[in-house]
Write a protein that holds these residues in place. Structure first.
Motif, PDB file in Angstrom:
ATOM      1  N   LYS A  22       0.795  -1.184  -0.089  1.00  8.90           N
ATOM      2  CA  LYS A  22      -0.017   0.013   0.014  1.00  8.90           C
ATOM      3  C   LYS A  22       1.033   1.248   0.117  1.00  8.90           C
ATOM      4  O   LYS A  22       2.079   1.154   0.271  1.00  8.90           O
ATOM      5  N   TRP A  23       0.309   2.337  -0.608  1.00 12.26           N
ATOM      6  CA  TRP A  23       1.071   3.650  -0.643  1.00 12.26           C
ATOM      7  C   TRP A  23       0.280   4.624   0.611  1.00 12.26           C
ATOM      8  O   TRP A  23      -1.031   4.643   0.391  1.00 12.26           O
ATOM      9  N   SER A  25       1.183   8.057   2.819  1.00 12.11           N
ATOM     10  CA  SER A  25       1.383   9.180   3.033  1.00 12.11           C
ATOM     11  C   SER A  25       2.849   9.323   2.335  1.00 12.11           C
ATOM     12  O   SER A  25       3.783   9.833   2.823  1.00 12.11           O
ATOM     13  N   GLY A  26       3.088   9.084   1.273  1.00 18.05           N
ATOM     14  CA  GLY A  26       4.074   9.277   0.292  1.00 18.05           C
ATOM     15  C   GLY A  26       5.120   8.082   0.393  1.00 18.05           C
ATOM     16  O   GLY A  26       6.205   7.945  -0.329  1.00 18.05           O
ATOM     17  N   ASP A  27       4.899   7.064   1.333  1.00 19.16           N
ATOM     18  CA  ASP A  27       5.600   5.812   1.572  1.00 19.16           C
ATOM     19  C   ASP A  27       5.213   4.576   0.991  1.00 19.16           C
ATOM     20  O   ASP A  27       3.879   4.674   0.528  1.00 19.16           O
ATOM     21  N   THR A  28       6.080   3.656   0.936  1.00 21.98           N
ATOM     22  CA  THR A  28       5.513   2.402   0.380  1.00 21.98           C
ATOM     23  C   THR A  28       5.608   1.246   1.568  1.00 21.98           C
ATOM     24  O   THR A  28       6.722   1.044   2.201  1.00 21.98           O
ATOM     25  N   ASP A 122      -4.349  -2.167  10.048  1.00 21.10           N
ATOM     26  CA  ASP A 122      -5.548  -1.894   9.115  1.00 21.10           C
ATOM     27  C   ASP A 122      -5.927  -0.329   8.803  1.00 21.10           C
ATOM     28  O   ASP A 122      -6.621  -0.333   7.535  1.00 21.10           O
ATOM     29  N   LEU A 123      -5.348   0.549   9.238  1.00 16.84           N
ATOM     30  CA  LEU A 123      -5.283   1.781   8.733  1.00 16.84           C
ATOM     31  C   LEU A 123      -4.539   2.036   7.308  1.00 16.84           C
ATOM     32  O   LEU A 123      -5.033   2.710   6.471  1.00 16.84           O
ATOM     33  N   PHE A 124      -3.486   1.321   7.051  1.00 14.01           N
ATOM     34  CA  PHE A 124      -2.943   1.247   5.942  1.00 14.01           C
ATOM     35  C   PHE A 124      -3.755   0.457   4.864  1.00 14.01           C
ATOM     36  O   PHE A 124      -3.722   0.760   3.626  1.00 14.01           O
ATOM     37  N   ILE A 125      -4.268  -0.794   5.374  1.00 10.79           N
ATOM     38  CA  ILE A 125      -4.953  -1.707   4.195  1.00 10.79           C
ATOM     39  C   ILE A 125      -6.141  -1.009   4.050  1.00 10.79           C
ATOM     40  O   ILE A 125      -6.688  -1.128   2.777  1.00 10.79           O
ATOM     41  N   ASP A 130      -3.763   1.759  -3.475  1.00 13.42           N
ATOM     42  CA  ASP A 130      -3.071   0.578  -3.999  1.00 13.42           C
ATOM     43  C   ASP A 130      -2.040   1.250  -5.073  1.00 13.42           C
ATOM     44  O   ASP A 130      -2.375   2.392  -5.480  1.00 13.42           O
ATOM     45  N   PRO A 131      -0.773   0.664  -5.120  1.00 12.18           N
ATOM     46  CA  PRO A 131       0.098   1.142  -5.924  1.00 12.18           C
ATOM     47  C   PRO A 131      -0.261   1.011  -7.319  1.00 12.18           C
ATOM     48  O   PRO A 131      -1.302   0.371  -7.903  1.00 12.18           O
ATOM     49  N   VAL A 132       0.220   2.004  -8.195  1.00 11.92           N
ATOM     50  CA  VAL A 132       0.033   2.204  -9.704  1.00 11.92           C
ATOM     51  C   VAL A 132       1.270   1.803 -10.425  1.00 11.92           C
ATOM     52  O   VAL A 132       2.314   2.429 -10.158  1.00 11.92           O
ATOM     53  N   PRO A 133       1.229   0.925 -11.193  1.00  7.46           N
ATOM     54  CA  PRO A 133       2.364   0.445 -11.934  1.00  7.46           C
ATOM     55  C   PRO A 133       3.003   1.753 -12.601  1.00  7.46           C
ATOM     56  O   PRO A 133       2.449   2.328 -13.110  1.00  7.46           O
TER      57      PRO A 133
END
Length: 165
Positions: A22-23, A25-28, A122-125, A130-133
Protein backbone atom coordinates in the motif's frame (compact mmCIF):
# COMPACT_ATOMS: atom_id res chain seq x y z
CA UNK A 1 -3.89 -10.69 -0.71
CA UNK A 2 -5.47 -12.43 2.22
CA UNK A 3 -3.31 -13.28 5.19
CA UNK A 4 -3.30 -16.78 6.63
CA UNK A 5 -4.58 -17.23 10.16
CA UNK A 6 -2.37 -18.94 12.72
CA UNK A 7 -3.60 -22.35 13.65
CA UNK A 8 -2.74 -24.09 16.90
CA UNK A 9 0.97 -24.87 16.66
CA UNK A 10 1.15 -23.20 13.24
CA UNK A 11 3.68 -20.80 11.78
CA UNK A 12 3.05 -17.72 9.65
CA UNK A 13 5.49 -17.55 6.74
CA UNK A 14 5.47 -14.64 4.28
CA UNK A 15 8.21 -15.19 1.68
CA UNK A 16 10.57 -12.42 0.57
CA UNK A 17 8.92 -10.08 -1.91
CA UNK A 18 5.41 -10.96 -0.74
CA UNK A 19 2.84 -9.13 1.36
CA UNK A 20 0.14 -6.58 0.73
CA UNK A 21 1.63 -3.37 -0.72
CA UNK A 22 0.00 0.00 0.00
CA UNK A 23 1.06 3.60 -0.57
CA UNK A 24 0.63 5.64 2.59
CA UNK A 25 1.59 9.27 3.13
CA UNK A 26 4.20 9.20 0.35
CA UNK A 27 5.72 5.91 1.57
CA UNK A 28 5.49 2.33 0.30
CA UNK A 29 4.37 -0.14 2.98
CA UNK A 30 4.43 -3.90 2.56
CA UNK A 31 2.24 -5.47 5.21
CA UNK A 32 3.77 -8.81 6.19
CA UNK A 33 1.59 -9.72 9.17
CA UNK A 34 -1.73 -8.54 10.55
CA UNK A 35 -3.72 -8.86 13.72
CA UNK A 36 -5.78 -11.63 12.15
CA UNK A 37 -2.73 -13.56 10.89
CA UNK A 38 -0.97 -13.44 14.28
CA UNK A 39 -3.85 -14.08 16.66
CA UNK A 40 -3.97 -10.36 17.59
CA UNK A 41 -0.30 -10.43 18.71
CA UNK A 42 1.17 -7.93 16.27
CA UNK A 43 1.20 -6.18 12.92
CA UNK A 44 4.47 -6.15 10.94
CA UNK A 45 5.28 -3.77 8.09
CA UNK A 46 8.29 -3.23 5.82
CA UNK A 47 8.52 0.40 4.67
CA UNK A 48 10.35 2.38 2.01
CA UNK A 49 10.35 6.11 2.79
CA UNK A 50 11.52 8.46 0.00
CA UNK A 51 13.50 11.62 0.79
CA UNK A 52 11.32 14.16 2.60
CA UNK A 53 8.48 11.67 3.15
CA UNK A 54 6.93 10.22 6.29
CA UNK A 55 3.67 10.46 8.24
CA UNK A 56 2.31 13.47 10.14
CA UNK A 57 2.71 13.67 13.92
CA UNK A 58 0.38 11.25 15.66
CA UNK A 59 -0.14 8.91 18.61
CA UNK A 60 -1.81 5.55 19.05
CA UNK A 61 -4.44 5.03 21.74
CA UNK A 62 -3.79 1.39 22.59
CA UNK A 63 -0.84 0.26 20.48
CA UNK A 64 2.91 0.42 21.01
CA UNK A 65 5.07 0.86 17.91
CA UNK A 66 8.64 -0.34 17.36
CA UNK A 67 10.93 0.58 14.47
CA UNK A 68 14.15 -0.94 13.16
CA UNK A 69 15.98 1.14 10.55
CA UNK A 70 17.59 -0.95 7.80
CA UNK A 71 18.92 1.82 5.52
CA UNK A 72 19.06 5.61 5.50
CA UNK A 73 18.38 8.21 8.17
CA UNK A 74 15.09 9.29 9.68
CA UNK A 75 14.32 12.21 11.92
CA UNK A 76 11.96 11.09 14.68
CA UNK A 77 9.67 13.37 16.63
CA UNK A 78 9.66 12.28 20.27
CA UNK A 79 7.04 14.32 22.13
CA UNK A 80 8.53 17.81 21.85
CA UNK A 81 12.05 16.93 20.70
CA UNK A 82 13.58 15.35 17.60
CA UNK A 83 16.47 12.97 17.08
CA UNK A 84 18.03 11.20 14.11
CA UNK A 85 18.05 7.41 13.78
CA UNK A 86 20.35 5.75 11.25
CA UNK A 87 20.69 2.21 9.89
CA UNK A 88 20.87 -0.30 12.73
CA UNK A 89 18.90 1.87 15.16
CA UNK A 90 15.89 0.59 17.10
CA UNK A 91 13.13 2.95 18.30
CA UNK A 92 10.28 2.04 20.64
CA UNK A 93 7.27 4.39 20.91
CA UNK A 94 4.81 3.67 23.73
CA UNK A 95 1.09 4.14 23.20
CA UNK A 96 -0.28 7.68 23.57
CA UNK A 97 3.14 9.24 22.78
CA UNK A 98 3.30 11.89 20.03
CA UNK A 99 5.71 10.86 17.29
CA UNK A 100 6.43 10.79 13.58
CA UNK A 101 9.36 10.07 11.30
CA UNK A 102 10.69 11.90 8.27
CA UNK A 103 13.39 10.91 5.80
CA UNK A 104 16.05 13.63 6.03
CA UNK A 105 18.50 11.99 3.64
CA UNK A 106 18.72 12.17 -0.15
CA UNK A 107 18.09 8.43 -0.61
CA UNK A 108 15.23 6.10 0.26
CA UNK A 109 15.14 4.91 3.86
CA UNK A 110 14.07 1.33 4.62
CA UNK A 111 12.67 0.24 7.94
CA UNK A 112 10.59 -2.37 9.67
CA UNK A 113 7.90 -1.54 12.15
CA UNK A 114 5.84 -3.61 14.52
CA UNK A 115 2.53 -2.76 16.17
CA UNK A 116 1.78 -4.49 19.46
CA UNK A 117 -0.89 -5.61 19.76
CA UNK A 118 -1.79 -5.90 16.10
CA UNK A 119 -4.59 -3.97 14.42
CA UNK A 120 -3.14 -0.60 13.54
CA UNK A 121 -1.97 -1.99 10.19
CA UNK A 122 -5.67 -1.87 9.22
CA UNK A 123 -5.16 1.88 8.76
CA UNK A 124 -2.80 1.12 5.86
CA UNK A 125 -4.90 -1.71 4.47
CA UNK A 126 -8.20 0.23 4.56
CA UNK A 127 -6.92 3.79 4.07
CA UNK A 128 -3.82 3.36 1.93
CA UNK A 129 -3.67 3.63 -1.84
CA UNK A 130 -3.15 0.70 -4.16
CA UNK A 131 0.15 1.05 -6.03
CA UNK A 132 -0.02 2.22 -9.63
CA UNK A 133 2.42 0.42 -11.96
CA UNK A 134 5.14 2.87 -13.00
CA UNK A 135 3.91 5.47 -10.50
CA UNK A 136 5.23 6.86 -7.24
CA UNK A 137 3.38 7.37 -3.97
CA UNK A 138 2.29 10.95 -3.35
CA UNK A 139 2.71 12.69 0.02
CA UNK A 140 -0.53 13.17 1.90
CA UNK A 141 -1.70 16.59 3.00
CA UNK A 142 -4.16 17.37 5.74
CA UNK A 143 -7.02 16.93 3.24
CA UNK A 144 -6.13 13.26 2.68
CA UNK A 145 -5.98 12.61 6.40
CA UNK A 146 -9.41 14.22 6.75
CA UNK A 147 -10.75 11.91 4.02
CA UNK A 148 -9.75 8.84 6.03
CA UNK A 149 -10.54 10.34 9.47
CA UNK A 150 -13.03 7.55 10.23
CA UNK A 151 -10.37 4.89 9.53
CA UNK A 152 -7.80 6.79 11.61
CA UNK A 153 -10.26 6.93 14.52
CA UNK A 154 -11.39 3.30 14.14
CA UNK A 155 -7.79 2.03 14.23
CA UNK A 156 -6.96 4.01 17.35
CA UNK A 157 -4.70 6.70 15.93
CA UNK A 158 -4.80 10.38 16.79
CA UNK A 159 -3.45 13.04 14.40
CA UNK A 160 -1.55 15.63 16.43
CA UNK A 161 0.17 18.96 15.72
CA UNK A 162 3.87 18.87 14.84
CA UNK A 163 4.66 21.18 17.75
CA UNK A 164 3.28 20.65 21.25
CA UNK A 165 0.67 23.26 22.23
Amino acid sequence: MSFPTIKSGGVLHVPAGEGLVKWVSGDTYTIKATRSSTGDALGFVEAVVPPGAGPIAHAHKSTDESFYLLEGALEFLDGDRTFVAEAGAFVFVPRLHRHRFKNISDADARLLFIFTPGGLEDLFIDGGDDPVPGGQPEPWGIERNQQIADIIERTGSIALPEVAP
